[in-house]
Design a protein around this motif. Sequence first.
Motif, mmCIF file in Angstrom:
data_model
loop_
_atom_site.group_PDB
_atom_site.id
_atom_site.type_symbol
_atom_site.label_atom_id
_atom_site.label_comp_id
_atom_site.label_asym_id
_atom_site.label_seq_id
_atom_site.Cartn_x
_atom_site.Cartn_y
_atom_site.Cartn_z
ATOM 1 N N GLN A 59 0.851 -1.180 0.000
ATOM 2 C CA GLN A 59 0.000 0.000 0.000
ATOM 3 C C GLN A 59 0.890 1.234 0.000
ATOM 4 O O GLN A 59 1.657 1.463 0.946
ATOM 5 N N LYS A 70 -2.964 5.449 -1.813
ATOM 6 C CA LYS A 70 -3.466 4.425 -2.729
ATOM 7 C C LYS A 70 -4.056 3.259 -1.957
ATOM 8 O O LYS A 70 -3.794 3.073 -0.765
ATOM 9 N N GLU A 71 -4.859 2.462 -2.654
ATOM 10 C CA GLU A 71 -5.444 1.289 -2.027
ATOM 11 C C GLU A 71 -4.406 0.159 -1.947
ATOM 12 O O GLU A 71 -3.445 0.114 -2.726
ATOM 13 N N ARG A 72 -4.652 -0.748 -1.025
ATOM 14 C CA ARG A 72 -3.794 -1.916 -0.907
ATOM 15 C C ARG A 72 -3.949 -2.774 -2.158
ATOM 16 O O ARG A 72 -5.062 -2.988 -2.648
ATOM 17 N N GLU A 73 -2.820 -3.276 -2.683
ATOM 18 C CA GLU A 73 -2.873 -4.076 -3.891
ATOM 19 C C GLU A 73 -2.081 -5.365 -3.750
ATOM 20 O O GLU A 73 -1.086 -5.428 -3.014
#
Length: 122
Positions: A39, A43-46
Motif C-alpha cells: 500500500q 493508494k489502495e492496498r494491492e
Amino acid sequence: QVQLVESGGGLVQAGGSLRLSCAASGRTFGIYAMGWFRQAPGKEREFVAGIRWGGADTYYADSVKGRFTISTDNAKNTVYLQMNSLKPEDTAVYCCAASYGSNWSPKAMDYWGKGTLVTVSS
C-alpha cells in the motif's frame, strides 16, 4: 490464530534489490496460500505476489512480473519476496497475508502482518 511478522524492508536506490521475509507462527495448519500486498501513500492496498503453501504455484501482479520472486521455506514457516530492479513506484508498506482459500483479494485474506516499509529512491 496465525501470527505473521515481516522483516527486510528499508531504503534502496532505484535498480537495487531487497528481500522481504514473513515468518508465520501459531495455528498454521490449514493455511492454503500466502501472499504479499503493498500500500503506497494515498493508494489502495494491492496484490503483489502469492504462493500456494507447500506448493510451487506462484502468482504475480503484472507490475512486478519478471522483477519479483515469491518463495517459501516450509521448514521455517517463512515466505520470502525477492525484489530486484526496484523502481520508485515500488515504494510502499509491504504486508504479508495468509489465507485458507485461493482468492487473492485483500478482503479474502484471513491473517495479516503489520508490514514493512520499502522506500526506493530515484
